[in-house]
Each structure stands twice: as C-alpha cells, then as structure tokens.
Enzyme design. Structure first.
Site, PDB file in Angstrom:
ATOM      1  N   GLU A  42       0.040  -4.346   6.155  1.00  0.00           N
ATOM      2  CA  GLU A  42      -1.240  -3.799   5.679  1.00  0.00           C
ATOM      3  C   GLU A  42      -1.844  -2.799   6.663  1.00  0.00           C
ATOM      4  OE1 GLU A  42      -0.721  -6.820   6.819  1.00  0.00           O
ATOM      5  OE2 GLU A  42      -2.435  -7.652   7.911  1.00  0.00           O
ATOM      6  N   GLN A  90       5.336 -17.788   7.632  1.00  0.00           N
ATOM      7  CA  GLN A  90       5.656 -19.069   8.275  1.00  0.00           C
ATOM      8  C   GLN A  90       5.442 -20.214   7.278  1.00  0.00           C
ATOM      9  OE1 GLN A  90       3.240 -19.021  11.867  1.00  0.00           O
ATOM     10  NE2 GLN A  90       4.380 -17.321  12.759  1.00  0.00           N
ATOM     11  N   GLU A 126       2.334 -24.807  16.404  1.00  0.00           N
ATOM     12  CA  GLU A 126       0.915 -24.460  16.438  1.00  0.00           C
ATOM     13  C   GLU A 126       0.052 -25.593  15.875  1.00  0.00           C
ATOM     14  OE1 GLU A 126      -0.052 -20.885  14.222  1.00  0.00           O
ATOM     15  OE2 GLU A 126      -1.940 -20.657  15.291  1.00  0.00           O
ATOM     16  N   GLN A 139     -37.341   8.415  11.895  1.00  0.00           N
ATOM     17  CA  GLN A 139     -38.113   9.125  12.930  1.00  0.00           C
ATOM     18  C   GLN A 139     -38.163   8.310  14.215  1.00  0.00           C
ATOM     19  OE1 GLN A 139     -41.993  10.606  11.704  1.00  0.00           O
ATOM     20  NE2 GLN A 139     -41.361  10.499   9.564  1.00  0.00           N
ATOM     21  N   HIS A 159       2.583  -7.201  10.085  1.00  0.00           N
ATOM     22  CA  HIS A 159       1.397  -6.879   9.283  1.00  0.00           C
ATOM     23  C   HIS A 159       1.545  -5.515   8.608  1.00  0.00           C
ATOM     24  CE1 HIS A 159      -1.149 -10.258  10.475  1.00  0.00           C
ATOM     25  NE2 HIS A 159      -0.489 -10.202  11.617  1.00  0.00           N
ATOM     26  N   CYS A 212       2.721 -12.818   8.049  1.00  0.00           N
ATOM     27  CA  CYS A 212       2.629 -13.503   9.343  1.00  0.00           C
ATOM     28  C   CYS A 212       2.543 -15.012   9.137  1.00  0.00           C
ATOM     29  CB  CYS A 212       1.468 -12.922  10.140  1.00  0.00           C
ATOM     30  SG  CYS A 212       1.716 -13.084  11.902  1.00  0.00           S
ATOM     31  N   ARG A 267       2.096 -15.488  17.916  1.00  0.00           N
ATOM     32  CA  ARG A 267       2.553 -16.254  19.066  1.00  0.00           C
ATOM     33  C   ARG A 267       3.730 -17.158  18.680  1.00  0.00           C
ATOM     34  NH1 ARG A 267      -1.261 -16.172  22.918  1.00  0.00           N
ATOM     35  NH2 ARG A 267      -3.133 -16.111  21.635  1.00  0.00           N
TER      36      ARG A 267
HETATM   37  N1  GLN Z   1      -0.855 -18.193  14.088  1.00  0.00           N
HETATM   38  C1  GLN Z   1       0.418 -17.599  13.800  1.00  0.00           C
HETATM   39  C2  GLN Z   1       1.119 -17.133  15.057  1.00  0.00           C
HETATM   40  O1  GLN Z   1       0.494 -16.922  16.063  1.00  0.00           O
HETATM   41  C3  GLN Z   1       0.282 -16.458  12.849  1.00  0.00           C
HETATM   42  C4  GLN Z   1      -0.495 -15.302  13.396  1.00  0.00           C
HETATM   43  C5  GLN Z   1      -0.879 -14.337  12.325  1.00  0.00           C
HETATM   44  O2  GLN Z   1      -0.834 -14.664  11.148  1.00  0.00           O
HETATM   45  N2  GLN Z   1      -1.344 -13.155  12.708  1.00  0.00           N
HETATM   46  O3  GLN Z   1       2.322 -16.944  15.025  1.00  0.00           O
END
Ligand code: GLN
Length: 553
Positions: A527, A390, A410, A197, A525, A386, A480
């Site tokens: 997903e 890597q 990175e 309410q 990605h 991703c 990146r």
């Molecule tokens: N940090 C990694 C990159 O920038 C992976 C990014 C991620 O997993 N979305 O390439």
C-alpha cells in the site's frame, strides 16, 4: 526531472487556528501542481514533537507510520507527498524535535561544540536549518511543512529556524504559506476572518509574514471577506486562496489550481512568464474517482478500526485499485475482537473481499485467524498484509496441516504462559544489500525492525508473477517477525505456495493458495507504493477479483 531553476526555491507551509486542516494534503497538492508546470519538487516534514520518530507511537495517537524505501519510519503526511508527486521520500525528508535534540546532545557529548554553552539558538536552530537544506541543489522547489499549529511551545525553534533560513538565503528564495480556518457562524450566516487574523498576528510576532493564505472553509470566500483578510493579514487579495471541502482528496490539485494557488506561488517568487500546467494526469484521476461504473464492498479486519488514519495508505491504495477498475470501493472496518468472540459470518457475509492489514501483538489475532479461515473456505478474495500474511500462514498451519498450536513468538508473552509452536518467529538475523543485520530480543523498540525496501523473487507461473508482470520486485517492509521456512514444504504440498522469497531463499515474502480465486499474503506493505495515477498491481488485481465476485452475486 532535473532542476530547471538555478537555485532551489523554498516554500514553508505552516498551520494556524486549529490542527487537522490538511496541511500535508495542501503541500502535496501544491507539489503536484508545480510538477505539472515542469518543475522538480521534494517535500519535507518537520514535526515539533519530542519522539525521535513516529515508529514507536500508537496508531491511535498518530495514525499510520509511513515507511520510506531507505527505511525511515515517518509521519503519514509523507504518504500524501508520495501519492501526489510520485517522488520517493527519504530518511532526510522527515525530522522531529526528538531527533534534532538527540543529534545536538550526541554532538555535545562528543565535544563537537568545543566547550560552548548549548542553546536553542543557535545550536538547535542550526541543526534544523542544515536539515532543511539537505539536497537543495537537486530540485527546483523544496516544500517544507511544519507540523502542529503556530503558537505551540514545541514549534518555536522550527519557526525561528525558518525565519533565519529565509534571511540567510538571497532575497526571493523563500516564501511562507499559512493554512488557516474560516469558521462559518450559522447565527450570523458569515465566514469569520478573526481567527485567521489572530493566527497571522501570532506568526508576525515571531518574525514571519505569510505570502499566501490558504483558508479552509465550507463554502467559497465572498469578495468582502477576501479583501478583509488581505488587508488585515498583509497579503495580496489574489494570494488569499480558498480551500473548500472536497468529496475526494484527489480533486485537490485541480481545486487549488482553479483557486490560483500555483499561480500565486510563482508570482510570489516573481517567476514570469509562468510555464503552462499540464493537468491531464489529475483530470483523468478525477474522472475515475467521480464516475465509477459500479460498487464493491471490502471488509478490513483490524485492531485500530476506530481511527481510519491508522490504515491510511491501505484505504488510499484500495481507492486507487477501484479507480483502475472503475469501481467505487466501499470499505467497512471490522473489529477483529468482535470476530474473535462471535461467529465471523455475522460480520463478513456480503463482502466481495477481505483485507487483513499489518498490526502488532496478540490482541484481536484469534479473530483475524477466523476471518482468514472464512475467506479461504468461502473462496472470498483475501489480501493479508504483514501481520495479515502471518495470520494466513498460522491459519493454514492450524487448520490444514494439523499444527494445532501454531502461532507467533510475538503472542507468547501475552498468552498467560501458553507457548505456541513458532510458525512465525522473531527474526534475529537477515541480509540487507550485501551486509548482515542482527537483532536481539532485548534491543530497543525504536528503529530496530526489518525496515525499508528489500528485493524479492517471485516463482514463475505464480499468480503474483502474473499480477506484477515480473519475477523481480522490491517492496517496503516493517516487521520483527517472520514465517519459518521449516513449514514451507508441508504447506506447499497442501496447496499454499510460497510464491515470493527473499533473494537468499530464507525469508518468505508472499504466500498464495493455489485453488482459490484470489488469496494472497505479503510480508511487506504494498500500500505504501500505490499512487492514484499508478495503482499498485496487487491492489489493482485484488479489486478486479472482488469486482468479478460482485458481478456473480
Ligand atoms: N507484528 C508483526 C511483526 O512485527 C507484523 C508487523 C506488521 O504488520 N507491520 O512481524
């Protein structure tokens, strides 16, 4: 489907009492129900926070960043919208106060306002109204969810804008759905209507009157409370919709339908006779969810394991893969930093599959690399997404082809001066469609990654070509850094195929171990594109492989 109605109808969804009631889910389920009645829909999220987009927000704060085909970094609710409706979201389906203000300020600097004093009303509200109307002639229903809760300071311009918007439109084009909570007080054994309410009173004080109340509650709403809510909140009793807690979110369309939400919406728009719904898609989804024929256990080795929303789409895609294979996927979150310090077997033994999700920066990566070794050596199905891909490549470089200091650019700045051999390097130039994109190390962090849908070519005869059933795919990216093709020949000789590449052959998109039951790393990605009624092929086959293993042990 094209538009059936001559003018788009707008449904504004707001929230009251507390946050996290599942507004996004309610909007998504309503979208699915309108589709089931033959209408076309688009869902949109308006977020009052001041960030320009969630791209730079920590997953601990805000959950995962959902990426669209056209490269927008958006709120995770857009993931729900896509999973329930199958309609691909666009840049123009997500906006924040931050972006609205930066557009207004850019216009002011350019002199577009011809010397006027810039104010929230009308300049900011006009910008919001223009945003809401984008593409209105393409659909029957535009569903706009306002983030946050009524009463939030940041939300006021949005509430004012939707009030004006509904006045600007012909009568009957806009309705307001308000989601609230009915708390159950144990001591008195009652569901309490007072917070609702008050929330409606708050809405009315800013000129908005809800047409429909969706009330979250633990149990059904007794008739007496329903009538009380209708009376005090000025809605019809059949527009008080109970939203009880559900065992699976994918039951939501059926549950809301049973409660009469879609009928109440059509009634509010005076659409009669209402087209009959075809709910077969959702009946099949519920059957698969609630009647699994087995169980598998998947470990997700990640950094943000305390907040499951940080990997929302991955958890959902695994569920979809389970539905396709008629198994329940039990996910356990394994903190990568624990794997770093101790024997990984302690944490990974007994799982039927290991998934390494995306992530940023060096923290936890030593543990992720150890987990990838474990999956490779013990022949456990592995999906690296991703950063996970890597990690798999760095693991192979270090342990299989002898590049002992292999790493990613990175990680360098976090390693206390240690420099790694850049098997994964900072990507500074790539091709998007038919133009070149360039980046510098000193670029802003926001919106500068390789974002959105890109094509990839798969090698004939590879496992992934078989899984996808095609050699031409398009998947969404957000990164990146990139695996260096300098190591491709050596790694391939050692058994790690680069089975997916960008069309120009420069960017590795997929790697897979040839002599392994199922070990795949993807730079994108997958997903983000999985749906309960259309599970992503990689997740479907990953779960299938895990199910095969589970039958062996
Ligand atoms: N940090 C990694 C990159 O920038 C992976 C990014 C991620 O997993 N979305 O390439």
């Amino acid at each position: 489907m094209g538009a059936v109605l001559t003018l788009a109808k707008f449904i504004f969804i707001t929230g009251g009492v507390v946050s996290s009631l599942g507004k996004g889910l309610a909007a998504a389920a309503l979208g699915a129900l309108l589709q089931a009645r033959g209408y076309s829909v688009r869902l949109r999220k308006l977020d009052p926070y001041l960030n320009v987009d969630p791209g730079t927000m920590s997953p601990f704060e805000h959950g995962e960043v959902f990426v669209t085909d056209d490269g927008a970094e958006t709120d995770l609710d857009l993931g729900h919208y896509e999973r329930f409706t199958g309609v691909a979201a666009r840049q123009t389906d997500s906006i924040s106060s931050g972006r609205i203000y930066s557009t207004v300020l850019e216009k002011e600097r350019r002199g577009d306002y011809l010397g006027k004093t810039i104010q929230v009303i009308p300049h900011v509200t006009n910008e919001i109204k223009d945003f809401i109307a984008i593409g209105e002639d393409e659909v029957d229903f535009m569903l706009c969810e306002i983030g946050g809760t009524v009463g939030d300071i940041e939300g006021l311009p949005f509430f004012e804008a939707i009030r004006q918007f509904s006045q600007d439109k012909p009568r009957g084009q806009c309705i307001f759905v308000h989601l609230t909570l009915l708390p159950f007080i144990k001591a008195s054994g009652e569901l309490k209507t007072k917070p609702t309410q008050h929330s409606v009173k708050e809405l009315r004080s800013i000129g908005l009157a809800p047409d429909i109340l969706v009330c979250r509650s633990e149990g059904p709403i007794p008739e007496k409370e329903r009538e009380k809510l209708a009376l005090f909140c000025n809605v019809r009793p059949d527009s008080v919709i109970a939203a009880q807690d559900l065992a699976s979110i994918y039951e939501a369309p059926l549950a809301y339908h049973k409660e009469g939400l879609d009928q109440a919406v059509l009634d509010a728009f005076q659409i009669a006779p209402a087209p009959r719904p075809d709910l077969s898609r959702w009946l099949d989804v519920a059957d698969r969810i609630y009647k699994p024929e087995g169980d598998i256990k998947v470990a997700i080795v990640g950094k943000y394991t305390q907040l499951e929303d940080a990997y929302k789409s991955i958890a959902e895609a695994l569920t979809h893969g389970g539905m396709a294979n008629r198994v329940r996927v039990n996910v356990e979150w394994v903190d990568a930093e624990l794997c770093e310090r101790e024997e990984v077997a302690r944490y990974l033994e007994g799982f039927h599959a290991i998934l390494e999700p995306g992530g940023i920066e060096a923290r936890g990566t030593a543990g992720k690399i150890k987990a990838a070794t474990y999956a490779r050596e013990h022949k456990i199905p592995y999906l690296g997404i991703c950063l996970g891909m890597q990690m798999a490549v760095i693991e192979a470089a270090r342990n299989v082809i002898g590049v002992s200091d292999a790493g990613s650019e990175e990680f360098d700045h976090e390693a206390g001066g240690k420099r790694f051999e850049p098997v994964v390097y900072h990507l500074k130039e790539w091709v998007q469609g038919n133009h070149k994109v360039s980046r510098k190390v000193s670029d802003d962090k926001g919106g500068t990654m390789r974002l959105g849908a890109y094509d990839a070519h798969l090698s004939e005869g590879s496992r992934v070509a078989d899984v996808y059933g095609t050699c031409a795919i398009e998947e969404r990216h957000r990164h990146r850094y990139e695996v260096d093709i300098k190591y491709k020949a050596k790694l391939e000789k050692a058994g790690l195929s680069f089975s997916g590449m960008s069309p120009d052959g420069r960017l590795p998109e997929i790697v897979e171990w040839r002599d392994h039951p199922w070990f795949i790393g993807v730079q994108f990605h997958p997903e983000l594109k999985s749906k309960p009624f259309d599970p992503h092929p990689l997740f479907k086959d990953f779960v299938r492989a895990a199910k095969d293993i589970s039958r062996l042990v």
